[in-house]
Each structure stands twice: as C-alpha cells, then as structure tokens.
Write a protein that holds these residues in place. Structure first.
Motif, PDB file in Angstrom:
ATOM      1  N   LYS A 105     -13.268 -38.411   4.445  1.00 18.31           N
ATOM      2  CA  LYS A 105     -12.899 -38.900   3.235  1.00 18.31           C
ATOM      3  C   LYS A 105     -13.993 -39.985   2.690  1.00 18.31           C
ATOM      4  CE  LYS A 105     -10.915 -40.624   6.268  1.00 18.31           C
ATOM      5  NZ  LYS A 105      -9.796 -40.671   7.182  1.00 18.31           N
ATOM      6  N   ILE A 158      -0.436 -42.380   1.730  1.00 15.27           N
ATOM      7  CA  ILE A 158      -1.495 -41.399   2.018  1.00 15.27           C
ATOM      8  C   ILE A 158      -2.268 -41.914   3.365  1.00 15.27           C
ATOM      9  CG2 ILE A 158      -1.633 -40.129   0.018  1.00 15.27           C
ATOM     10  CD1 ILE A 158      -3.948 -42.026  -0.773  1.00 15.27           C
ATOM     11  N   ASN A 159      -1.506 -42.961   3.811  1.00 13.07           N
ATOM     12  CA  ASN A 159      -2.064 -43.335   5.237  1.00 13.07           C
ATOM     13  C   ASN A 159      -1.015 -43.483   6.150  1.00 13.07           C
ATOM     14  OD1 ASN A 159      -2.583 -45.863   7.223  1.00 13.07           O
ATOM     15  ND2 ASN A 159      -4.531 -45.004   6.479  1.00 13.07           N
ATOM     16  N   GLY A 160      -0.893 -42.663   7.373  1.00 13.80           N
ATOM     17  CA  GLY A 160       0.006 -42.637   8.290  1.00 13.80           C
ATOM     18  C   GLY A 160      -0.049 -43.795   9.191  1.00 13.80           C
ATOM     19  N   THR A 161      -1.013 -44.319   9.654  1.00 14.08           N
ATOM     20  CA  THR A 161      -0.901 -45.671  10.214  1.00 14.08           C
ATOM     21  C   THR A 161      -0.154 -46.789   9.865  1.00 14.08           C
ATOM     22  OG1 THR A 161      -3.349 -45.145  10.922  1.00 14.08           O
ATOM     23  CG2 THR A 161      -2.355 -47.460  11.375  1.00 14.08           C
ATOM     24  N   ASP A 196      -7.381 -48.731   7.984  1.00 11.90           N
ATOM     25  CA  ASP A 196      -6.121 -48.351   7.656  1.00 11.90           C
ATOM     26  C   ASP A 196      -5.372 -49.357   7.120  1.00 11.90           C
ATOM     27  OD1 ASP A 196      -6.266 -45.678   8.600  1.00 11.90           O
ATOM     28  OD2 ASP A 196      -6.269 -46.143  10.620  1.00 11.90           O
ATOM     29  N   ASP A 201      -8.709 -46.644   3.644  1.00 14.22           N
ATOM     30  CA  ASP A 201      -8.577 -45.352   3.872  1.00 14.22           C
ATOM     31  C   ASP A 201      -7.866 -44.626   2.729  1.00 14.22           C
ATOM     32  OD1 ASP A 201      -8.382 -43.186   6.183  1.00 14.22           O
ATOM     33  OD2 ASP A 201      -6.361 -43.216   5.015  1.00 14.22           O
ATOM     34  N   LYS A 205      -8.939 -41.870  -0.373  1.00 12.74           N
ATOM     35  CA  LYS A 205      -8.337 -40.739  -0.434  1.00 12.74           C
ATOM     36  C   LYS A 205      -7.884 -40.634  -1.839  1.00 12.74           C
ATOM     37  CE  LYS A 205      -6.736 -40.051   4.330  1.00 12.74           C
ATOM     38  NZ  LYS A 205      -5.523 -40.916   5.193  1.00 12.74           N
ATOM     39  N   GLY A 300      -0.115 -36.330   8.070  1.00 13.91           N
ATOM     40  CA  GLY A 300      -1.350 -36.576   7.169  1.00 13.91           C
ATOM     41  C   GLY A 300      -2.802 -36.961   8.254  1.00 13.91           C
ATOM     42  N   ALA A 301      -2.540 -36.767   9.580  1.00 11.27           N
ATOM     43  CA  ALA A 301      -3.497 -37.081  10.564  1.00 11.27           C
ATOM     44  C   ALA A 301      -2.958 -36.056  11.800  1.00 11.27           C
ATOM     45  CB  ALA A 301      -3.425 -38.653  11.005  1.00 11.27           C
TER      46      ALA A 301
HETATM   47  N1  HSE Z   1      -6.304 -43.013   9.562  1.00 10.52           N
HETATM   48  C1  HSE Z   1      -5.528 -42.140   8.619  1.00 10.52           C
HETATM   49  C2  HSE Z   1      -4.201 -42.293   8.675  1.00 10.52           C
HETATM   50  C3  HSE Z   1      -5.887 -40.490   9.025  1.00 10.52           C
HETATM   51  O1  HSE Z   1      -3.878 -43.205   9.492  1.00 10.52           O
HETATM   52  O2  HSE Z   1      -3.492 -41.735   8.079  1.00 10.52           O
HETATM   53  C4  HSE Z   1      -7.079 -40.090   8.763  1.00 10.52           C
HETATM   54  O3  HSE Z   1      -7.295 -40.182   7.598  1.00 10.52           O
END
Ligand code: HSE
Length: 425
Positions: A105, A158-161, A196, A201, A205, A300-301
């Motif tokens: 990305k 849009i960020n999983g962490t 993140d 991140d 995106k 998403g990951a």
């Molecule tokens: N690090 C990103 C997240 C996954 O936590 O969504 C890869 O884009």
C-alpha cells in the motif's frame, strides 16, 4: 492449456500465504480457469524460509535480474513491503515486460503514478487488490462493479491492528500500552507498531481507496491523520455508556464543496454496521448515488486472506486481455481543480476536567456558544479531588470552531480539555 509462470518477491506472511494458495489450488485453477499457474521462482534472502515452504532450491533466485530475464515468468508478485528495494524491483520487472501484482500500500499510494506510466509503456498489468484491506475485495469493486455510481462517501475500518487494540481496550477496560504489549505477544501487532497505531497504514489505504472512489488523485499528504496512541480507556467506557463504539475510522467524502479525507479515532453509534466490526476484522462502507449503501467486511490482513487477494489478481491477469489501470488521471499531485476541505464538519465528544464550583458550567458553555457550537448533551460525572469530569456532546459543528473553543477553555483556567473525539451518530 495456457501456462502462467509466477515469481514471488518476498516470502514473509503475505508471500508465504500466496505460495501456499497457488500450490495447493493449482489443479483447481486448471480445471476452473483453464490456466496452469506455477510458481517458477522466488526472491527471498532467507533461503531456509523458502525451503521450509517446500520450494526447491533451484527456484530461489539470487537477484532481481534473474527474475526479469526468466522467460518462464509472466507475473511477478511483490510482497516485500516498504519503498526500497520494492520500488526498484517493481520498475525492473515492468521494464522487462512482466505484469506485477502488489500488496504494497505504501508503494502504490506514493508511487502509483510512476509505476503506472512504466506499466503502460511496456503494456503490462499492474494489480493492487491486496494493497488495501487484505482479503476484502474492495479495489475491484471500486474499479469495476461500482462504476455505475458517483460515490459520495467511503468510510472504513481499514487497519486490523488498531481495531484489535481498541476492541480489547473496550472489552476489558485496559490501557492502550497494556493491550499493545499483549497484541505484540500474540503477533497481532508488529514489533514496531508505528505505521499502524499512528494511522499511516490507514492513510495510505485511504489515499488509494478515495482516489478510486472519487476519480481524482487524493495524495496521502492531504489526509488528516490522528492515531490511537493517546486514546484513554476512560473515554471508551464513557462512550459505551452513551451507546458508542470507538474505532479508528478512515473517512472519505466527495461533496459539492470538495473532498474531505481523514483518519482518526471516532465514536460510532452502536446501531451503525461499522460499530460491530471488531477484533482484527476490517470493513468498508461505501455510499453511491445508484447503489445506496454497500458494506464489504472481512479479514484485512493475514497470510491467506491477503494471499487470496493476490491470487485473485494473478488469475484476473491470466484470464483477461490488456492491462488493468486506475480510473483517474494518476498524477503525482492532486489536480489543481480539486478542493480539499480541511475545516470539516462533525459531531464531537469532549471530556473536560473542571473545578466543582458554582457558575463553572455556564462559563464553559459560554465559550461554546461564542463560537456558534450547539451542545446536544452534558453529563457530569462524580467529582474526584475537587475535579469533575464533564462530558459534552455537540451537534454538527466545524472542526476549527471546536479547536478555538478548546484553546480558549484550556487558557481560561476553569476547565482542561482531556479528550476530543469526533462522533458519527
Ligand atoms: N498492518 C495492517 C493492519 C495490515 O493491521 O491492518 C496490512 O495492511
């Protein structure tokens, strides 16, 4: 049967997952698509890692030139991440006449204008479904399926962490630092979580997704960014009592006055579908003038979810004529005619720490009314050591008016603003 040779650059989580899917499903793709997709080479410095996946040593390339000159290879997967050496490798591959599928990305967000030019010059494909929201097929939805729409907004987790961290903070009331440590132990968060947790991140995106949605370049530098590192569990709990879930939200809007793009923690009313997207799950909520609301939800990951997006692109590339490009003039900078709205409108949650004294509330509310801010709710919590937590919710108001009010309140000596969170009701 048509033969398609693939090379994978980087066998980390994503590259490894891609290799696994391609090898395990080879017969399935033969049967269903009439293409024989084989992994012909990999580029991975850690040879043991490659061999642990069952890759023959003869297929481990020593450098990018070997990949570029290998006539058995048609499509190259870039799953290295970051800018260099990924960028130089992708340019070399495109210049050698091979198509590229990338999950990167940051690279696509910052340099897609340059990569696309080289791909066009060499009549190669440049595919990037895996760059945004892992296994959730949002890029192709925007490139193809939703073309019948003027997209007016795109809102996403849009960020999983960060979603994992905020969900855990909400479930157990723990602090950001404690949950981050646990997430790192479990492998949900990187050893260096900056990209993140500071929202970079999500910004990369959102730049890609909003450029596709609004058919104009939305440079990442135009996106307002605020991460989750200062989120206090107290606010998550107060929010919960008020019926809100806290999410790191990416917001893109395209209206009459321009484009608004931002990433920040946001309270979402619990009956909104995005409020129920928890743990490391992602979702994108898109509104178009024909389709109305669409929500895409999923992982998403992760190795296989992101590998799923990469393999989808490989199959698309193998089964379609011509190349796949973006639906906007992909320049480095934004079109000078595009207006970006910085002073956006939102509802707000503010937590103030105030002195428990007669007349304090009216002094505080006078600062709000001075800037034309309409308050929708005031909640006074129990006093502690002479200080009272005061929660103020506002109706729709302008960001700059809230900032001015907060500065004045902090300077006034009657209140300290401890938290400002934007709200979607
Ligand atoms: N690090 C990103 C997240 C996954 O936590 O969504 C890869 O884009």
């Amino acid at each position: 049967m048509k033969k398609v040779g693939v090379a994978i650059l980087g066998l980390g989580v994503v590259g490894g997952g891609t290799y696994k899917i391609l090898t395990e499903h080879r017969e399935f793709y033969n049967k269903n698509h009439g293409v024989d997709i084989s992994v012909e080479a990999v580029l991975e410095l850690n040879r043991e890692r490659a061999m642990a996946l069952g890759i023959d040593e003869s297929k481990i390339a020593s450098n990018i030139a070997e990949i570029c000159s290998n006539s058995e290879i048609d499509v190259v997967v870039e799953s290295i991440g970051g800018i260099e050496p990924a960028k130089s490798f992708v340019l070399a591959v495109l210049n050698s006449g091979k198509s590229v599928v990338t999950s990167n990305k940051e690279l696509y967000c910052k340099y897609s204008h340059e990569l696309e030019k080289v791909a066009k010059k060499n009549d190669c494909g440049l595919y990037f479904e895996a760059s945004c929201v892992g296994g959730v097929p949002v890029i192709r939805a925007l490139l193809d399926n939703l073309q019948g729409n003027k997209i007016t907004s795109l809102t996403g987790i849009i960020n999983g962490t960060t979603n994992y961290i905020l969900s855990k903070m909400s479930d157990c009331g723990a602090s950001y630092t404690d949950v981050l440590k646990e997430a790192q132990k479990l492998g949900y968060a990187e050893a260096d979580p900056t990209s993140d947790v500071e929202g970079y991140d999500a910004v990369y995106k959102l730049s890609i997704l909003s450029s596709l949605s609004f058919h104009t370049k939305v440079p990442y530098t135009e996106i307002y960014r605020e991460g989750i590192t200062s989120v206090d569990p107290t606010d998550i709990q107060y929010g919960k009592q008020l019926g809100y879930a806290l999410k790191l939200l990416a917001v893109g809007k395209n209206g009459e006055n321009g484009i608004e793009v931002r990433v920040h923690p946001t309270f979402i009313k619990s009956n909104h579908p995005l409020a129920n997207v928890n743990d490391s799950y992602n979702a994108v909520y898109i509104t178009g003038d024909s389709v109305e609301d669409v929500m895409l939800y999923g992982r998403g990951a992760g190795a296989l979810p992101t590998g799923s997006a990469i393999v989808g692109d490989i199959i698309y590339c193998a089964t379609h004529q011509g190349s796949n490009y973006s639906t906007f003039k992909n320049t480095e900078k934004a079109d000078p005619a595009t207006k970006f709205i910085k002073n956006f409108e939102s509802e707000y949650y503010l937590r103030l720490s105030v002195k428990d004294k007669t007349g304090v509330l009216s002094k505080i509310t006078s600062h709000f009314s001075k800037h034309g801010i309409s308050i929708s709710q005031v909640i006074q919590e129990k006093a502690e050591n002479g200080q009272v937590p005061l929660i103020i919710l506002t109706h729709h108001t302008l960001e700059n008016d809230v900032k001015k009010t907060v500065d004045e309140l902090n300077a006034s000596g009657v209140a300290r603003v401890a938290a400002i969170i934007r709200v979607i009701s």
